[in-house]
Every structure is written in structure tokens, then in C-alpha cells.
Design a protein around this motif. Structure first.
Motif, PDB file in Angstrom:
ATOM      1  N   SER A   1      23.977  -2.352 102.716  1.00 51.86           N
ATOM      2  CA  SER A   1      25.108  -1.529 103.162  1.00 51.86           C
ATOM      3  C   SER A   1      25.982  -1.113 101.986  1.00 51.86           C
ATOM      4  CB  SER A   1      25.937  -2.281 104.203  1.00 51.86           C
ATOM      5  OG  SER A   1      26.433  -3.490 103.688  1.00 51.86           O
ATOM      6  N   GLU A   2      26.141  -2.009 101.013  1.00 53.65           N
ATOM      7  CA  GLU A   2      26.929  -1.643  99.833  1.00 53.65           C
ATOM      8  C   GLU A   2      26.289  -0.469  99.100  1.00 53.65           C
ATOM      9  OE1 GLU A   2      28.263  -3.491  95.492  1.00 53.65           O
ATOM     10  OE2 GLU A   2      27.842  -4.863  97.154  1.00 53.65           O
ATOM     11  N   LYS A   3      24.989  -0.513  98.920  1.00 54.53           N
ATOM     12  CA  LYS A   3      24.298   0.589  98.249  1.00 54.53           C
ATOM     13  C   LYS A   3      24.363   1.863  99.087  1.00 54.53           C
ATOM     14  CE  LYS A   3      21.074  -2.365  95.655  1.00 54.53           C
ATOM     15  NZ  LYS A   3      21.656  -2.030  94.351  1.00 54.53           N
ATOM     16  N   PHE A   4      24.225   1.728 100.406  1.00 49.90           N
ATOM     17  CA  PHE A   4      24.245   2.882 101.303  1.00 49.90           C
ATOM     18  C   PHE A   4      25.562   3.642 101.181  1.00 49.90           C
ATOM     19  CE2 PHE A   4      25.250   4.688 105.505  1.00 49.90           C
ATOM     20  CZ  PHE A   4      24.122   5.471 105.741  1.00 49.90           C
ATOM     21  N   PHE A   5      26.684   2.917 101.117  1.00 49.72           N
ATOM     22  CA  PHE A   5      27.988   3.575 101.118  1.00 49.72           C
ATOM     23  C   PHE A   5      28.527   3.886  99.728  1.00 49.72           C
ATOM     24  CE2 PHE A   5      28.257   1.697 105.440  1.00 49.72           C
ATOM     25  CZ  PHE A   5      28.609   2.852 106.137  1.00 49.72           C
ATOM     26  N   THR A   6      27.978   3.277  98.687  1.00 46.11           N
ATOM     27  CA  THR A   6      28.582   3.448  97.359  1.00 46.11           C
ATOM     28  C   THR A   6      27.713   4.200  96.362  1.00 46.11           C
ATOM     29  OG1 THR A   6      27.747   1.303  96.555  1.00 46.11           O
ATOM     30  CG2 THR A   6      29.890   1.316  97.670  1.00 46.11           C
ATOM     31  N   GLN A   7      26.423   4.352  96.629  1.00 39.81           N
ATOM     32  CA  GLN A   7      25.563   5.055  95.686  1.00 39.81           C
ATOM     33  C   GLN A   7      25.304   6.486  96.157  1.00 39.81           C
ATOM     34  OE1 GLN A   7      22.010   2.768  94.921  1.00 39.81           O
ATOM     35  NE2 GLN A   7      23.107   1.242  93.730  1.00 39.81           N
ATOM     36  N   PRO A   8      25.002   7.389  95.236  1.00 38.91           N
ATOM     37  CA  PRO A   8      24.730   8.775  95.633  1.00 38.91           C
ATOM     38  C   PRO A   8      23.576   8.835  96.624  1.00 38.91           C
ATOM     39  CG  PRO A   8      25.021   8.611  93.260  1.00 38.91           C
ATOM     40  CD  PRO A   8      24.956   7.212  93.773  1.00 38.91           C
ATOM     41  N   PRO A   9      23.701   9.638  97.689  1.00 37.13           N
ATOM     42  CA  PRO A   9      22.642   9.710  98.703  1.00 37.13           C
ATOM     43  C   PRO A   9      21.398  10.418  98.193  1.00 37.13           C
ATOM     44  CG  PRO A   9      24.378  11.280  99.186  1.00 37.13           C
ATOM     45  CD  PRO A   9      24.869  10.454  98.049  1.00 37.13           C
ATOM     46  N   THR A  10      20.262  10.039  98.777  1.00 43.07           N
ATOM     47  CA  THR A  10      18.971  10.665  98.474  1.00 43.07           C
ATOM     48  C   THR A  10      18.559  11.525  99.662  1.00 43.07           C
ATOM     49  OG1 THR A  10      18.290   8.785  97.118  1.00 43.07           O
ATOM     50  CG2 THR A  10      16.541  10.219  97.940  1.00 43.07           C
ATOM     51  N   ALA A  11      18.089  12.748  99.399  1.00 44.81           N
ATOM     52  CA  ALA A  11      17.664  13.653 100.474  1.00 44.81           C
ATOM     53  C   ALA A  11      16.243  13.314 100.908  1.00 44.81           C
ATOM     54  CB  ALA A  11      17.743  15.100 100.005  1.00 44.81           C
ATOM     55  N   TYR A  12      15.998  13.338 102.237  1.00 41.10           N
ATOM     56  CA  TYR A  12      14.683  13.025 102.788  1.00 41.10           C
ATOM     57  C   TYR A  12      14.173  14.178 103.654  1.00 41.10           C
ATOM     58  CZ  TYR A  12      15.075   8.200 101.233  1.00 41.10           C
ATOM     59  OH  TYR A  12      15.176   7.075 100.450  1.00 41.10           O
ATOM     60  N   ASN A  13      12.849  14.352 103.619  1.00 37.55           N
ATOM     61  CA  ASN A  13      12.199  15.289 104.529  1.00 37.55           C
ATOM     62  C   ASN A  13      12.097  14.649 105.910  1.00 37.55           C
ATOM     63  OD1 ASN A  13      11.529  17.374 102.536  1.00 37.55           O
ATOM     64  ND2 ASN A  13      10.118  15.840 101.691  1.00 37.55           N
ATOM     65  N   GLU A  14      11.710  15.442 106.898  1.00 40.35           N
ATOM     66  CA  GLU A  14      11.622  14.912 108.252  1.00 40.35           C
ATOM     67  C   GLU A  14      10.578  13.816 108.370  1.00 40.35           C
ATOM     68  OE1 GLU A  14      10.358  16.659 112.544  1.00 40.35           O
ATOM     69  OE2 GLU A  14      12.128  17.577 111.641  1.00 40.35           O
ATOM     70  N   ASP A  15       9.539  13.848 107.535  1.00 38.30           N
ATOM     71  CA  ASP A  15       8.499  12.825 107.600  1.00 38.30           C
ATOM     72  C   ASP A  15       8.849  11.572 106.805  1.00 38.30           C
ATOM     73  OD1 ASP A  15       8.253  13.662 104.987  1.00 38.30           O
ATOM     74  OD2 ASP A  15       6.126  14.211 105.126  1.00 38.30           O
ATOM     75  N   GLY A  16      10.068  11.506 106.287  1.00 35.76           N
ATOM     76  CA  GLY A  16      10.514  10.311 105.596  1.00 35.76           C
ATOM     77  C   GLY A  16      10.215  10.267 104.118  1.00 35.76           C
ATOM     78  N   THR A  17       9.584  11.294 103.597  1.00 32.01           N
ATOM     79  CA  THR A  17       9.339  11.351 102.160  1.00 32.01           C
ATOM     80  C   THR A  17      10.570  11.911 101.457  1.00 32.01           C
ATOM     81  OG1 THR A  17       8.352  13.549 102.400  1.00 32.01           O
ATOM     82  CG2 THR A  17       6.856  11.656 102.426  1.00 32.01           C
TER      83      THR A  17
END
Length: 768
Positions: A393-409
Motif C-alpha cells: 500500500s505504501e508503494k501504491f500511494f507513494t510511487q509514480p503509477p504504471t500504466a496497464y493495458n486491459e490484459d494486464g500487461t
């Protein structure tokens, strides 16, 4: 016959230890014999020039004999490994239960009684002349001890049954043929049995499902991950694991399921979740490959069916979400899943709800626990998962987000369209869903309001985990975890966000007012816990103390809160009874520690002691003033809670006393009287003071109309400040009675002024 409490306490495991040693000698001897048979007669037989009958009969007999010797070695080694592991585990469990019965129980004045069936009862024996009245803390301690003892016995029973079953399979019931089931450890045997049961699917009886749950329960937290990994691999892969759990969750939650079946399926959800967390930790010696995470993401948006012609096929994330709600997951596994699900929801909030089953009596879906939704919307599930997984959760809220395709890649070079997930969830256009199968939910305003709060509550749990470094529902006695810079900065962002936009978390049930409740009002309880955790930082903010203050220290990295945002944040959050209680409890514990520091710790300050004591109580009293105003606003203005609700919530928040005092102990372990042995006394005394303060901080409608809502709250703040001085003076023999009274007077005076400051700040800041 079930293993009993008395068996585990009294059995002499020395005989089992001797058997283990004997089997080790047998294994070593057979290893030599098998080696000689293989390199001796078998090798010579194989290379000899046989003729006639000897070419077939004799050669075959020698080969078979050599194999039997080897099989005997394998069988003996399996027996040894299983007995050795069983003895080691039973010995550890016996040590634990003897500690509980022989040390912990007498210390608490509790007696333990074997009630049969593998259960024990803990009770306070009657003493002549005793009223037999017990405090809530004593009752909680009795319940904890009884649960712990019965958990130990249940674990021992599972070990005993697993060893017996493994030995039977190793032997194979054939006196003339060695080499049946081969195990390198007891773990191997337990995993084999768990898989054997799981392959029966919903054909498992209730007793078999309970056996599976016990196997998962007691093997899902192993540090090496062996059992967990073998179990999930034995299910066949990510899709097969989802199919198994999907089938079982609906089997236990459908309209025809018995109460017993539902309970067992709820346990299955919990223990399969813990086991998955154990199996997906890359730092364990045994773990599932990274491909499992990628495959779960790929399956997340694909229909998953387990019956031929199945009409309603859930998406993979709907099924997986039920498991993710339990367990502390490694961020390398969970964070990408949480990011993917959040981005899918942001793009289309109703994507996953489009395939909900209609007209069925199932009220639980893939979340048999029934907590915070059915699991049809996996966003609630992954937020709950983050709430139990602090690092993720710390990484989820504090690190820059990564973009994902609909298939999870991962979308290479992709821009997710936002800079933080806190911004996503607090955006005015973010849409929460009604995640429930409850009948007529959309026609019932109360049901709709409740369901719309599931997501924000789960978000609050995730934020708690991210900012405290602990699962949001961790043991109340667990120590605080030092605040990292990332966690502290996130708290600052949270305070700025809701301090600037308090309407997001407002709760208003007064139909005569134009102000509407905010979409995130349901997470205020969690914001209260976060505030309690960062009480030092909030006290710094009240009168703009430096972040490196020695008098009002942060616990780890400082949050550097904006004073105006902090006061508005506190004023809105404090209208929730649970948040109010957490903040008030932590404030008084922290203030007591600060006053103790001023009175009892050496200092080079030339300022008067009474002036320093007054300064010590001022920030906490200002927060008390904000809380008094917030409580009055919730009761008389917004009609969102009652005095009874505020008072009842207080008892559940006393955990903050020990936790906050623990933060002070780490800073200066030599403190008196709060440090060391007197901590237990100080904690109990402060808890009593807090309860009295909260019960006194109240007002009726007549007082509200007369503008005197805060009179009782102000008196409570004065009492609290005086009590803080009394705590510090208890073991200080150098301060005479006159000086002590001056210090009490200084504390009361400062508290009165600061309480008025806080109430005024809240009232003025509330005028948007």
C-alpha cells in the motif's frame, strides 16, 4: 480419537524423540545396504554372463531384491522425516501451551480446564469475599488466553492426524512390498492431503472442508513457503485455482447452503488468501513464479467458468478479489494488480458489474465474509488487500503509477493520466459502485448509502496501512512502526487534501441543511486512526512547532503539516465517533508523555517550570477544543451521531494509549513514571482519565442553543491537563506540594485558553 488439551500438556515426547533417533539409525543403515546392493550384487549381476534359467530367474530376483532394499531405505527415510518434523512441531507447541498454562494463566489469576473434544476453558476461580467483578481488560485477557490455548491444541491435533495419515500411506498396508508414498517432509504429506481434498471440489463433505481449512490454517504462514507453493501448484495453475475457489464460494453462499457450510467456506476464503500471500512472496525459499501474477492480471478481465454451459461467468478479478482480502501480500505481486484494477475502474466503473447474476438468492458473491461488499467490484477487494499489506500500500500511494493495458500487461511508454492514486480516489468525478447482491438495494435509500460506503471504507483501510506500516486491523497491542519519509509525506498530502476540501468527507443527515454528505465520509474512522498515529505531528502543527522539536517529537520522519489544513482536517474528521475517540485518546496519552518529559527529564532551559508545563499541554488542549466543537457539530448541526455513540466508541480506542506511550519509550527509555515497569499503571490510569474526559465532553440541545456547547468539554480539557501533571509527579519526590499545585494551575490555565483557541479555529475554519 481427538488429541486433548491434557494430552498436549502432559504427554512425554521423549518416546517420540527416541523413535526419531532409532529411525535415523535405520535410515543410515539402509542407505549403506542400498548402496552395497546397487553397486555390489546388482552391478555384478547385471554385468555377468548368465545362461539358461539363471539368465532370467536369478538376474530378475537379484534386481528385485536390490530395488526392495532401496525402497526400504526410501520408506524408512519417509518415516523418519515425517516423525522428525512431527516431533519438532509438537515439541514447540507443547512449550507454548505449558507457557500459557503454567505462566500466563497464573499471572492473570486464571484457571484452565479441559472440557474435552480438543477444547479448554479459561475462567477466574471464585475467591471467598471477592465480588467476581472483572474489568473489560481482564475479560479480554481471559478470552485471548482461551483462544490461544485452543488454537495451539487444534494445531497439535492437525499435526497428530497428518503424521498418522502419512505413516499409513508410507506403509501401504502391504507387509511384503516396501516403497509406497514417499515424503521428504511432513509438509509434503500435508500438501498432498490438501490437494487431494481440494480436487473433490464442492463434493467435499463439511468434515472434509474443515480438514482442508485446518491444513491451510496451520501451514499458510511458513517462512519458507513450501506448503503454500506446493498447494497452489497442485491446484494446477492460476485459472484452476480461481475455478476451485469460485465454485466453493458459491457452493457455500447459495440459498441452499447450511450455516455450517457458509462458516467453512468463509474459513476457506480466509486461509486460501493467507496461503496465496505466502506462496507469492518472492523472498521465500519456495514461491510461485512471477508468471502467476501476470497470468492473474490476464485472467482478470476474462470470464471464468467451471461448469459446462455455465451462464453467469464471473471475471477473474471478481473471483481473485475474494482471496486477496486476506493476507499480507508482497508489493511485487499485489501492487500491479491493484494498479490494474483501479485503472479499469477509473475507465469504466461498471465494467465488472455488467455480468452480475440476476434473480439469485446469493447475498455474498465471491466474498463469503460479507465484509464491505460481495466482491462483484474487485476495486473494494484490492483496497482491502492493500489494507492488510503495508509495504504494497505504501508503494501504491507513494510511487509514480504504471500504466496497464486491459490484459494486464504494462503499457510501454504509456501515461495513466494522473500522478497519484490519492488524486484518483479524491477526484470529484470518481464514481463508487453499489457492490451488493442485496435485494431491492437501489429502491432502499439506506441500503444504497451503506453500499456506497464500502469502497471508501476500504480506501481508508488502505491509507491506514500505507501510513502506519501495519495492517489496518492488526493486533491492538502491536507496537507502532517508525514513520518513513514516504509515509509521513503521504499523511501531509492526505491532510492537505481533506483540509482544503472537507466537503469530501462531510457527513450530514440534517435534511434542513443544503450541505450534502461527501462521497468519502465513510473513511473518517480510518483518518482518525491515522491522526492518532501521527499525534506528534498534529501537536506540532497547532502552534507551529518546528518539525525537529524535542518537546513534541514525531515518531520517525516528520509530516510537516500545514496548520490551517490540519485544524480543518481535525474538525471534519472528529465528527465521526470512532475518529473522535482515537484522536482524543492519542492526544491525552501524548500530552501525558510530554508533560512527564518536562517535569522529570533533565533540562538546561532557563524558563520557569510552570511556563514550560503550560506550553506542554497547549497543543493537546487545542486539539481537544477542536474535538469538542466537532462533536457538537455532529450532534446538533449535522445530526450525524449522538452522545451515546461518541461515548460507546471510546472503549474500543484505548489501544492508542499503549501505542503512543510506546513511541515515547523508544525516544527515552529511562523516563519515569511512564517508562519501564510503571508503564502498565500509567496506561491504565490514562485510559481511565480518557474515558472520563470523553463522557464529560458533551452538551444538550439547550446548551447548543445558548451557545455553551463547549463548557463541559473545556472542563474535561482542564481535568485532563491536571491529570497529566499528576501522572508525572507520582514518582517525583523533589517537587514540593506548593510547586506541584502551581504546576497544576499552570496546566489548567493553559488548557483552558488553548481549548478555546481550538474550538474557535474549528468554527472559523468551517466557514467556507
Amino acid at each position: 480419537m481427538a488429541l486433548t488439551f491434557t494430552d498436549l500438556v502432559e504427554v512425554d515426547l521423549g518416546g517420540l524423540a527416541a523413535a526419531v533417533a532409532d529411525w535415523k539409525k535405520t535410515v543410515d543403515g539402509l542407505a549403506k545396504s542400498a548402496g552395497k546392493a546397487r553397486t555390489g550384487m546388482w552391478a555384478k549381476s547385471d554385468s555377468a554372463h548368465w545362461a539358461g534359467v539363471n539368465a532370467t530367474v536369478s538376474r530378475e530376483f537379484i534386481a528385485k531384491t536390490a530395488k526392495e532394499v532401496s525402497d526400504l531405505h526410501d520408506e524408512a527415510n519417509s518415516v523418519y522425516q515425517v516423525l522428525d518434523d512431527g516431533h519438532t512441531e509438537l515439541e514447540a507447541l507443547q512449550k507454548q501451551i505449558r507457557q500459557a498454562v503454567g505462566v500466563d494463566a497464573p499471572h492473570l489469576g486464571i484457571r484452565v480446564e479441559d472440557t474435552g473434544g480438543g477444547r479448554a476453558r479459561c475462567f477466574f476461580p471464585h475467591v471467598r469475599g471477592d465480588t467476581d467483578e472483572r474489568t473489560q481488560e481482564q475479560l479480554d485477557a481471559r478470552r485471548e488466553l482461551e483462544d490461544r490455548i485452543n488454537r495451539i491444541v487444534a494445531h497439535a491435533e492437525e499435526i497428530d492426524a497428518s503424521v498418522a495419515r502419512a505413516l499409513a500411506k508410507i506403509h501401504g498396508n502391504d507387509r511384503h512390498d516396501a516403497g509406497h508414498s514417499v515424503y521428504g517432509s511432513l509438509n509434503d504429506a500435508e500438501a498432498e492431503r490438501a490437494i487431494e481434498l481440494a480436487r473433490k471440489g464442492d463434493k467435499m463433505s463439511d468434515a472434509e472442508l474443515r480438514e482442508l481449512n485446518q491444513l491451510l490454517r496451520f501451514n499458510s504462514a511458513e517462512k519458507d513457503g513450501q506448503f503454500a507453493t506446493e498447494f497452489y501448484q497442485g491446484l494446477g495453475g492460476p485459472e484452476q485455482a480461481l475455478k476451485f475457489y469460485g465454485r466453493m464460494s458459491l457452493d457455500g453462499t447459495g440459498g441452499q447452503a447450511s450455516t455450517l457450510r457458509l462458516d467453512e467456506v468463509r474459513d476457506l476464503q480466509k486461509y486460501m488468501g493467507y496461503t496465496l500471500a505466502d506462496a507469492t512472496d518472492p523472498d521465500h525459499a519456495h514461491h510461485l513464479p512471477d508468471s502467476w501474477g501476470a497470468e492473474f492480471r490476464r485472467l482478470g478481465t476474462r470470464p471464468i467458468g467451471w461448469e459446462r454451459g455455465q451462464v453467469n461467468q464471473p471475471y477473474g478479478y471478481q473471483v481473485l478479489g475474494g482471496l486477496l482480502r486476506y493476507g499480507d501480500y508482497d508489493p511485487r505481486f499485489l501492487t500491479p494488480i491493484a494498479e490494474h484494477v483501479t485503472q479499469l475502474h477509473r475507465k469504466d466503473p461498471f465494467f465488472f458489474l455488467s455480468n452480475n447474476a440476476r434473480g439469485v438468492p446469493d447475498l455474498y458473491g465471491f466474498n463469503p465474509s460479507g465484509r464491505l461488499g460481495t466482491g462483484n467490484d474487485p476495486l473494494n477487494s484490492v483496497l482491502e488487500a492493500l489494507g492488510h499489506s503495508p509495504e504494497a500500500s505504501e508503494k501504491f500511494f507513494t510511487q509514480p503509477p504504471t500504466a496497464y493495458n486491459e490484459d494486464g500487461t504494462v503499457k510501454k511508454g504509456g501515461d495513466p493520466g494522473f500522478s497519484s492514486y490519492l488524486d484518483v480516489f479524491t477526484d470529484k468525478d470518481f464514481e463508487w459502485t453499489v457492490d451488493t447482491n442485496d435485494v431491492n438495494v437501489l429502491a432502499d435509500e439506506d441500503k444504497t448509502r451503506t453500499a456506497l460506503g464500502f469502497g471508501p471504507q476500504a480506501l481508508g483501510h488502505a491509507l491506514e496501512s500505507a501510513t502506519t506500516g501495519r495492517p489496518y486491523d492488526s493486533d491492538a497491542t502491536a507496537d507502532a512502526v517508525r514513520h518513513t519519509e514516504a509515509r509521513a509525506h503521504l499523511v501531509s498530502e492526505i491532510v492537505d487534501k481533506f483540509g482544503e476540501h472537507p466537503e469530501l468527507i462531510r457527513h450530514n443527515e440534517n435534511g434542513d441543511l443544503d450541505e450534502e454528505s461527501g462521497p468519502l465520509s465513510a473513511l473518517r474512522g480510518s483518518l482518525g486512526d491515522i491522526t492518532a498515529e501521527y499525534m506528534g505531528d498534529f501537536q506540532q502543527a497547532m502552534y507551529q512547532e518546528d518539525s525537529d522539536s524535542d518537546l513534541f517529537p514525531s515518531f520517525g520522519a516528520a509530516a510537516d503539516l500545514d496548520a490551517n489544513h490540519a485544524s480543518r482536517f481535525l474538525g471534519e474528521v472528529g465528527q465521526d465517533p470512532d475518529a473522535y475517540s482515537a484522536i482524543t485518546t492519542a492526544q491525552q496519552a501524548y500530552t501525558s508523555d510530554v508533560v512527564n518529559h518536562v517535569i522529570n527529564d533533565p533540562s538546561h532551559s532557563t524558563a520557569s517550570l510552570d511556563g514550560r508545563v503550560g506550553a506542554a499541554v497547549a497543543p493537546g488542549s487545542a486539539i481537544a477544543g477542536i474535538m469538542s466543537d466537532a462533536r457538537a457539530q455532529a450532534i446538533h448541526h449535522y445530526h450525524a451521531a449522538s452522545d451515546t455513540e461518541f461515548n460507546e466508541a471510546a472503549a474500543e480506542k484505548q489501544k492508542w494509549v499503549n501505542r503512543v506511550l510506546g513511541m515515547g519509550l523508544e525516544k527515552a527509555a529511562e523516563r519515569v513514571p511512564i517508562a519501564g515497569a510503571p508503564l502498565e499503571w500509567a496506561s491504565e490510569d490514562i485510559q481511565e482519565s480518557v474515558m472520563k474526559s470523553i463522557e464529560k465532553d458533551t452538551s444538550d440541545e439547550a446548551q447548543a442553543q445558548a451557545g455553551t456547547e463547549y463548557t463541559a468539554g473545556r472542563e474535561a480539557a482542564l481535568d485532563s491537563a491536571r491529570a497529566a501533571v499528576d501522572h508525572a509527579l507520582l514518582n517525583n519526590g523533589t517537587i514540593d506540594a506548593d510547586t506541584a499545585e502551581d504546576l497544576r494551575r499552570a496546566a489548567r490555565t493553559s488548557a483552558g485558553h488553548s481549548h478555546s483557541d481550538g474550538a474557535q479555529w474549528k468554527s472559523e475554519s468551517g466557514k467556507n
